[in-house]
Design an enzyme around this catalytic site. Structure first.
Site, mmCIF file in Angstrom:
data_model
loop_
_atom_site.group_PDB
_atom_site.id
_atom_site.type_symbol
_atom_site.label_atom_id
_atom_site.label_comp_id
_atom_site.label_asym_id
_atom_site.label_seq_id
_atom_site.Cartn_x
_atom_site.Cartn_y
_atom_site.Cartn_z
ATOM 1 N N GLY A 10 0.805 -1.211 0.000
ATOM 2 C CA GLY A 10 0.000 0.000 0.000
ATOM 3 C C GLY A 10 0.842 1.267 0.000
ATOM 4 O O GLY A 10 2.078 1.228 -0.105
ATOM 5 N N PHE A 11 0.176 2.381 0.122
ATOM 6 C CA PHE A 11 0.814 3.698 0.100
ATOM 7 C C PHE A 11 1.870 3.807 1.203
ATOM 8 O O PHE A 11 3.072 3.973 0.941
ATOM 9 C CB PHE A 11 -0.272 4.756 0.235
ATOM 10 C CG PHE A 11 0.175 6.130 0.645
ATOM 11 C CD1 PHE A 11 1.319 6.705 0.108
ATOM 12 C CD2 PHE A 11 -0.564 6.863 1.563
ATOM 13 C CE1 PHE A 11 1.726 7.986 0.487
ATOM 14 C CE2 PHE A 11 -0.171 8.141 1.935
ATOM 15 C CZ PHE A 11 0.974 8.692 1.407
ATOM 16 N N ILE A 12 1.441 3.681 2.448
ATOM 17 C CA ILE A 12 2.386 3.797 3.556
ATOM 18 C C ILE A 12 3.310 2.591 3.593
ATOM 19 O O ILE A 12 4.519 2.717 3.814
ATOM 20 C CB ILE A 12 1.637 3.963 4.893
ATOM 21 C CG1 ILE A 12 0.780 5.231 4.880
ATOM 22 C CG2 ILE A 12 2.618 4.009 6.062
ATOM 23 C CD1 ILE A 12 -0.107 5.394 6.105
ATOM 24 N N TYR A 152 -15.423 2.625 10.279
ATOM 25 C CA TYR A 152 -13.967 2.628 10.192
ATOM 26 C C TYR A 152 -13.343 3.065 11.518
ATOM 27 O O TYR A 152 -12.431 2.410 12.041
ATOM 28 C CB TYR A 152 -13.507 3.553 9.063
ATOM 29 C CG TYR A 152 -11.999 3.716 8.996
ATOM 30 C CD1 TYR A 152 -11.198 2.656 8.583
ATOM 31 C CD2 TYR A 152 -11.395 4.916 9.346
ATOM 32 C CE1 TYR A 152 -9.820 2.783 8.523
ATOM 33 C CE2 TYR A 152 -10.015 5.053 9.292
ATOM 34 C CZ TYR A 152 -9.235 3.987 8.881
ATOM 35 O OH TYR A 152 -7.863 4.129 8.834
ATOM 36 N N LYS A 156 -10.993 0.741 14.101
ATOM 37 C CA LYS A 156 -9.644 1.086 14.527
ATOM 38 C C LYS A 156 -9.543 1.151 16.056
ATOM 39 O O LYS A 156 -8.549 0.709 16.652
ATOM 40 C CB LYS A 156 -9.212 2.407 13.902
ATOM 41 C CG LYS A 156 -8.825 2.290 12.432
ATOM 42 C CD LYS A 156 -7.650 1.336 12.268
ATOM 43 C CE LYS A 156 -7.080 1.340 10.876
ATOM 44 N NZ LYS A 156 -5.912 0.425 10.749
#
Length: 318
Positions: A10-12, A152, A156
């Site tokens: 992914g991005f991170i 979401y 988390k």
């Protein structure tokens, strides 16, 4: 270290993989290439890393506990960085069951695999969304975080509580990092900065929900990676840490900064506020600075300039 990194494509995750390898660590990347956005982007994210001698990539789902257990045992991992998740507030409102299954049950699957293989070091991604519409600004890690506004955010917060349970019962060292709107090269395409930049270059209207007065604490990817890296090196006990930028920026101001970097004026399609969105995120960074020496270094104007430059060279020219 030998690090299992979930969400590595992914991005991170791809940026973190690159950083960890540069620091001499062995990285076992784990990602299922889900279709929340085009999986081709994720393949591109890590393609240049696949020949690195200290990188191994495994395509699978974090809800597969047997696979995670085998991987931790086979590669003798000593640390886990857990970034894999079903992301996004609006997607979670549309598909709450999937969000909760991946983010809560997937995290439980990982924790159980760690317990079975006696891996006790975990750094995991949480989110500023857990604070909801807190009236205490800036947000502190000891603030109440029990009134989520979206599935979401709930998922988390639930993952944080699960991790604390495993810290208490099984002696895990855990750092839950509450990220504040991460941006930069490879950012997910549905996120505001990516979407606005794409629309401005294409001469299309950008959609703004609300009146433009909502504010976000934007964190450049370099600073986020430094926060994760420092957390790995200072991992002890159980901690919640804000990993954010240097201050909150209004949405209308963000648009202006992107306009300046792109060199074009935005055409705006105004829409009502979206369910689940918070009005403000603002990070108190004192604990992160005291515990791991974290301080963001990239201001929003510089970060947007870097992102737009990357977008121009990589996306427009591809």
């Amino acid at each position: 270290m030998k690090i299992l990194l979930t969400g590595a494509a992914g991005f991170i995750g791809s940026h973190l993989t690159e950083h960890l390898l540069s620091m001499g660590h062995t990285v076992i990347g784990y990602d299922n290439f889900d279709n929340q956005y085009d999986p081709v982007r994720k393949h591109i994210n890590i393609h240049f890393l696949t020949t690195h001698p200290n990188f191994t990539f495994i395509q699978n789902d974090i809800r597969d506990q047997a696979s995670l257990t085998d991987v931790l045992r086979q590669y003798r991992c000593d640390t886990v960085v857990h970034l894999a998740a079903r992301t996004g507030v609006r997607d979670s409102v549309r598909e709450p069951a999937l969000c909760i299954d991946v983010n809560v049950n997937g995290t439980l699957s990982l924790l159980e695999a760690m317990r079975l293989t006696k891996v006790r070091r975990l750094v995991m991604a949480s989110s500023s969304s857990v604070y909801g519409n807190s009236s205490a600004v800036p947000f502190r890690e000891d603030d109440d975080a029990n009134l989520p506004l979206s599935p979401y955010a709930m998922s988390k917060r639930s993952a944080e509580l699960l991790a604390h349970t495993y810290h208490h019962l099984h002696g895990f060292d855990v750092a839950c990092l509450r990220f504040f709107t991460v941006y930069g090269p490879r950012q997910r395409p549905e996120m505001a900065i990516s979407r606005f930049t794409e629309k401005m270059y294409g001469g299309q209207p950008i959609t703004i929900y609300g009146d433009g007065s909502t504010s976000r604490n934007y964190t450049y990817i370099y600073d986020t990676i430094m926060g994760i890296s420092r957390s790995i090196n200072h991992l002890k006990g159980f901690d919640l840490l804000n990993i954010g930028g240097s201050g909150a920026v209004k949405l209308s101001e963000l648009v202006g900064i992107i306009e300046q970097a792109v060199g074009r004026k935005a055409v705006i399609d105004w829409q009502p506020n979206q369910p689940g969105d918070v009005t403000l995120t603002s990070a108190d960074l004192h604990r992160a600075n005291n515990r791991i020496g974290y301080l963001p270094s990239v201001q929003i104007e510089e970060g947007i300039s870097r992102f737009v430059s990357w977008y121009r060279q990589t996306v427009l020219c591809s």
